[in-house]
Design a protein around this motif. Structure first.
Motif, PDB file in Angstrom:
ATOM      1  N   TYR A  24      20.116  10.702   5.274  1.00  0.00           N
ATOM      2  CA  TYR A  24      19.470   9.959   4.197  1.00  0.00           C
ATOM      3  C   TYR A  24      18.541  10.911   3.473  1.00  0.00           C
ATOM      4  O   TYR A  24      17.698  11.564   4.087  1.00  0.00           O
ATOM      5  CB  TYR A  24      18.690   8.790   4.799  1.00  0.00           C
ATOM      6  N   HIS A  25      18.714  10.995   2.161  1.00  0.00           N
ATOM      7  CA  HIS A  25      17.894  11.867   1.324  1.00  0.00           C
ATOM      8  C   HIS A  25      17.531  11.069   0.078  1.00  0.00           C
ATOM      9  O   HIS A  25      18.409  10.620  -0.649  1.00  0.00           O
ATOM     10  CB  HIS A  25      18.652  13.136   0.946  1.00  0.00           C
ATOM     11  N   ASN A  26      16.238  10.892  -0.136  1.00  0.00           N
ATOM     12  CA  ASN A  26      15.832  10.052  -1.250  1.00  0.00           C
ATOM     13  C   ASN A  26      14.489  10.526  -1.791  1.00  0.00           C
ATOM     14  O   ASN A  26      13.667  11.061  -1.055  1.00  0.00           O
ATOM     15  CB  ASN A  26      15.715   8.594  -0.796  1.00  0.00           C
ATOM     16  N   HIS A  27      14.305  10.322  -3.072  1.00  0.00           N
ATOM     17  CA  HIS A  27      13.013  10.548  -3.716  1.00  0.00           C
ATOM     18  C   HIS A  27      12.575   9.222  -4.296  1.00  0.00           C
ATOM     19  O   HIS A  27      13.282   8.631  -5.120  1.00  0.00           O
ATOM     20  CB  HIS A  27      13.125  11.606  -4.819  1.00  0.00           C
ATOM     21  N   LEU A  28      11.430   8.730  -3.854  1.00  0.00           N
ATOM     22  CA  LEU A  28      10.866   7.497  -4.373  1.00  0.00           C
ATOM     23  C   LEU A  28       9.723   7.887  -5.301  1.00  0.00           C
ATOM     24  O   LEU A  28       8.672   8.335  -4.845  1.00  0.00           O
ATOM     25  CB  LEU A  28      10.355   6.623  -3.225  1.00  0.00           C
ATOM     26  N   PRO A  29       9.923   7.755  -6.596  1.00  0.00           N
ATOM     27  CA  PRO A  29       8.916   8.239  -7.549  1.00  0.00           C
ATOM     28  C   PRO A  29       7.661   7.377  -7.549  1.00  0.00           C
ATOM     29  O   PRO A  29       7.688   6.198  -7.192  1.00  0.00           O
ATOM     30  CB  PRO A  29       9.630   8.173  -8.897  1.00  0.00           C
ATOM     31  N   LYS A  30       6.589   7.989  -7.988  1.00  0.00           N
ATOM     32  CA  LYS A  30       5.292   7.321  -8.100  1.00  0.00           C
ATOM     33  C   LYS A  30       5.414   6.105  -9.006  1.00  0.00           C
ATOM     34  O   LYS A  30       6.027   6.168 -10.064  1.00  0.00           O
ATOM     35  CB  LYS A  30       4.277   8.309  -8.665  1.00  0.00           C
ATOM     36  N   SER A  31       4.840   5.026  -8.568  1.00  0.00           N
ATOM     37  CA  SER A  31       4.791   3.813  -9.370  1.00  0.00           C
ATOM     38  C   SER A  31       3.458   3.140  -9.089  1.00  0.00           C
ATOM     39  O   SER A  31       3.187   2.725  -7.971  1.00  0.00           O
ATOM     40  CB  SER A  31       5.950   2.887  -9.019  1.00  0.00           C
ATOM     41  N   SER A  32       2.634   3.039 -10.092  1.00  0.00           N
ATOM     42  CA  SER A  32       1.253   2.628  -9.880  1.00  0.00           C
ATOM     43  C   SER A  32       1.076   1.157  -9.511  1.00  0.00           C
ATOM     44  O   SER A  32       0.047   0.776  -8.998  1.00  0.00           O
ATOM     45  CB  SER A  32       0.412   2.947 -11.111  1.00  0.00           C
ATOM     46  N   LYS A  33       2.052   0.340  -9.751  1.00  0.00           N
ATOM     47  CA  LYS A  33       1.866  -1.085  -9.469  1.00  0.00           C
ATOM     48  C   LYS A  33       2.858  -1.609  -8.442  1.00  0.00           C
ATOM     49  O   LYS A  33       3.116  -2.806  -8.376  1.00  0.00           O
ATOM     50  CB  LYS A  33       1.972  -1.891 -10.756  1.00  0.00           C
ATOM     51  N   GLN A  34       3.413  -0.731  -7.619  1.00  0.00           N
ATOM     52  CA  GLN A  34       4.343  -1.162  -6.587  1.00  0.00           C
ATOM     53  C   GLN A  34       3.825  -0.755  -5.216  1.00  0.00           C
ATOM     54  O   GLN A  34       3.352   0.360  -5.027  1.00  0.00           O
ATOM     55  CB  GLN A  34       5.714  -0.524  -6.780  1.00  0.00           C
ATOM     56  N   LEU A  35       3.930  -1.695  -4.278  1.00  0.00           N
ATOM     57  CA  LEU A  35       3.607  -1.415  -2.884  1.00  0.00           C
ATOM     58  C   LEU A  35       4.841  -1.709  -2.060  1.00  0.00           C
ATOM     59  O   LEU A  35       5.358  -2.827  -2.084  1.00  0.00           O
ATOM     60  CB  LEU A  35       2.427  -2.264  -2.404  1.00  0.00           C
ATOM     61  N   GLU A  36       5.326  -0.690  -1.380  1.00  0.00           N
ATOM     62  CA  GLU A  36       6.484  -0.825  -0.490  1.00  0.00           C
ATOM     63  C   GLU A  36       5.994  -0.614   0.934  1.00  0.00           C
ATOM     64  O   GLU A  36       5.324   0.377   1.230  1.00  0.00           O
ATOM     65  CB  GLU A  36       7.551   0.208  -0.849  1.00  0.00           C
ATOM     66  N   ILE A  37       6.312  -1.555   1.810  1.00  0.00           N
ATOM     67  CA  ILE A  37       5.949  -1.455   3.222  1.00  0.00           C
ATOM     68  C   ILE A  37       7.243  -1.484   4.031  1.00  0.00           C
ATOM     69  O   ILE A  37       8.090  -2.358   3.838  1.00  0.00           O
ATOM     70  CB  ILE A  37       5.004  -2.594   3.650  1.00  0.00           C
TER      71      ILE A  37
END
Length: 144
Positions: A24-37
């Motif tokens: 698994y290779h992924n880039h999750l870009p910066k997003s100022s109004k998203q919270l991922e848990i």
């Protein structure tokens, strides 16, 4: 206990379980109004965030809020994850979302809440109040 001041209720973006046998290779870009848990349920992944490197293993919890994250692994792993838009008052909020929480004592509670959000998002995706409430409970667990 630190404070989180919400300007509005969180809104679901996605909720799912994921497993990969082939790396698994992924880039999750910066997003100022998203919270991922995310709850890591099997295997391990390597993460890079804000210039830091860490290994996330089974039983760890991760949070992605307002930062770029790079994920890499060549091994099998699985995780359960939820992502919401959140609008918080940055000036009145003192809580900082941790990028990685290693083996939290309340991992099973976090996983249970994530799974409830996943189930509810499938059964009744229009029930934003219940989904938001479950997510706020999850944030309360992460905060401990």
């Amino acid at each position: 206990m630190d404070d989180i001041v919400f300007c509005s209720l969180p809104k679901l973006i996605f909720a799912h379980k994921y497993a990969d046998f082939n790396g698994y290779h992924n880039h999750l870009p910066k997003s100022s109004k998203q919270l991922e848990i995310t709850a890591q349920t099997e295997g391990e992944i390597n993460v890079e965030y804000d210039g830091n490197h860490d290994t996330v293993r089974k039983g760890d919890v991760t949070c992605r809020y307002n930062n770029d994250v790079y994920i890499n692994t060549e091994k099998y792993h699985s995780h359960h994850t939820v992502c919401f838009t959140i609008d918080i008052d940055e000036k009145k909020t003192s809580f900082v979302f941790p990028a990685v929480i290693h083996s939290p004592a309340n991992f099973s509670t976090c996983l249970h809440l994530i799974d409830k959000i996943i189930q509810e998002s499938i059964r009744n995706p229009e029930n934003t109040l219940k989904l938001s409430g479950l997510f706020i409970q999850l944030i309360g667990e992460v905060e401990q």
